[in-house]
Design a protein around this motif. Sequence first.
Motif, PDB file in Angstrom:
ATOM      1  N   LYS A  54       5.850  37.754  50.574  1.00 15.51           N
ATOM      2  CA  LYS A  54       4.523  37.184  50.297  1.00 15.51           C
ATOM      3  C   LYS A  54       4.153  37.471  48.838  1.00 15.51           C
ATOM      4  N   PRO A  55       4.641  36.662  47.892  1.00 12.45           N
ATOM      5  CA  PRO A  55       4.417  36.957  46.472  1.00 12.45           C
ATOM      6  C   PRO A  55       2.980  36.751  45.996  1.00 12.45           C
ATOM      7  N   PHE A  56       2.157  36.050  46.740  1.00 11.61           N
ATOM      8  CA  PHE A  56       0.794  35.786  46.285  1.00 11.61           C
ATOM      9  C   PHE A  56      -0.229  36.742  46.898  1.00 11.61           C
ATOM     10  N   SER A  57       0.231  37.728  47.653  1.00 11.24           N
ATOM     11  CA  SER A  57      -0.664  38.733  48.218  1.00 11.24           C
ATOM     12  C   SER A  57      -1.061  39.727  47.121  1.00 11.24           C
ATOM     13  N   THR A  58      -2.352  39.920  46.958  1.00 10.50           N
ATOM     14  CA  THR A  58      -2.850  40.793  45.891  1.00 10.50           C
ATOM     15  C   THR A  58      -2.378  42.229  46.069  1.00 10.50           C
ATOM     16  N   ARG A  59      -2.352  42.711  47.293  1.00 11.34           N
ATOM     17  CA  ARG A  59      -1.954  44.112  47.516  1.00 11.34           C
ATOM     18  C   ARG A  59      -0.499  44.346  47.131  1.00 11.34           C
ATOM     19  N   PHE A  60       0.376  43.383  47.414  1.00 11.57           N
ATOM     20  CA  PHE A  60       1.780  43.544  47.043  1.00 11.57           C
ATOM     21  C   PHE A  60       1.965  43.402  45.535  1.00 11.57           C
ATOM     22  N   GLN A  61       1.162  42.541  44.906  1.00 12.47           N
ATOM     23  CA  GLN A  61       1.216  42.406  43.451  1.00 12.47           C
ATOM     24  C   GLN A  61       0.773  43.696  42.771  1.00 12.47           C
ATOM     25  N   LEU A  62      -0.291  44.318  43.287  1.00 11.55           N
ATOM     26  CA  LEU A  62      -0.753  45.594  42.731  1.00 11.55           C
ATOM     27  C   LEU A  62       0.309  46.681  42.876  1.00 11.55           C
ATOM     28  N   TYR A  63       0.953  46.707  44.028  1.00 11.58           N
ATOM     29  CA  TYR A  63       1.974  47.727  44.253  1.00 11.58           C
ATOM     30  C   TYR A  63       3.163  47.521  43.314  1.00 11.58           C
ATOM     31  N   MET A  64       3.592  46.277  43.162  1.00 13.58           N
ATOM     32  CA  MET A  64       4.708  46.004  42.251  1.00 13.58           C
ATOM     33  C   MET A  64       4.321  46.305  40.804  1.00 13.58           C
ATOM     34  N   GLY A  65       3.067  46.047  40.435  1.00 15.12           N
ATOM     35  CA  GLY A  65       2.600  46.419  39.100  1.00 15.12           C
ATOM     36  C   GLY A  65       2.648  47.927  38.902  1.00 15.12           C
ATOM     37  N   GLY A  66       2.283  48.689  39.926  1.00 15.18           N
ATOM     38  CA  GLY A  66       2.370  50.139  39.852  1.00 15.18           C
ATOM     39  C   GLY A  66       3.801  50.627  39.735  1.00 15.18           C
ATOM     40  N   ILE A  67       4.705  49.983  40.456  1.00 14.75           N
ATOM     41  CA  ILE A  67       6.123  50.340  40.376  1.00 14.75           C
ATOM     42  C   ILE A  67       6.655  50.068  38.965  1.00 14.75           C
ATOM     43  N   LEU A  68       6.295  48.908  38.406  1.00 16.85           N
ATOM     44  CA  LEU A  68       6.742  48.583  37.043  1.00 16.85           C
ATOM     45  C   LEU A  68       6.150  49.550  36.016  1.00 16.85           C
ATOM     46  N   LEU A  69       4.893  49.946  36.220  1.00 14.18           N
ATOM     47  CA  LEU A  69       4.270  50.927  35.338  1.00 14.18           C
ATOM     48  C   LEU A  69       4.990  52.272  35.427  1.00 14.18           C
ATOM     49  N   PHE A  70       5.370  52.660  36.628  1.00 10.84           N
ATOM     50  CA  PHE A  70       6.110  53.908  36.818  1.00 10.84           C
ATOM     51  C   PHE A  70       7.467  53.853  36.125  1.00 10.84           C
ATOM     52  N   VAL A  71       8.190  52.763  36.326  1.00 10.38           N
ATOM     53  CA  VAL A  71       9.510  52.630  35.698  1.00 10.38           C
ATOM     54  C   VAL A  71       9.373  52.636  34.182  1.00 10.38           C
ATOM     55  N   GLY A  72       8.343  51.950  33.676  1.00 10.59           N
ATOM     56  CA  GLY A  72       8.126  51.950  32.234  1.00 10.59           C
ATOM     57  C   GLY A  72       7.743  53.308  31.691  1.00 10.59           C
ATOM     58  N   SER A  73       6.988  54.081  32.468  1.00 11.35           N
ATOM     59  CA  SER A  73       6.569  55.407  32.003  1.00 11.35           C
ATOM     60  C   SER A  73       7.716  56.410  32.008  1.00 11.35           C
ATOM     61  N   CYS A  74       8.775  56.114  32.730  1.00 14.68           N
ATOM     62  CA  CYS A  74       9.940  57.012  32.728  1.00 14.68           C
ATOM     63  C   CYS A  74      10.618  57.049  31.366  1.00 14.68           C
TER      64      CYS A  74
END
Length: 105
Positions: A54-74
């Motif tokens: 479900k790519p248009f679900s806001t909750r999944f988009q927020l979670y993936m944004g958090g994952i990308l932020l985590f990977v970038g902060s590494c």
Amino acid sequence: MKNTTNINYYLMGLGMLLGLLGFIENGIWLLGAIYAFFLGLFQGITGLALFIYKPFSTRFQLYMGGILLFVGSCFLPWEYGWMLLPIPLSLYFTFMLHTINPKKL
């Protein structure tokens, strides 16, 4: 979805237990850190699968944004900056699993 929620509760509970046992026996801290990696791997892969489903679900988009932020902060030069995001991400993932209506998924 019920199985995924139960697996997540088991993994988080065992991680907390290992963290508490680390106060008693010092060697368990390393085991807890390795275990946290596998918890994050499970949550990341499951979150990615839910986002792909479900790519248009806001909750999944927020979670993936958090994952990308985590990977970038590494990769930031700031020491231990990557340690700030795993706990809120893990709690948000648990909240997300708990509030998903399996009939709408």
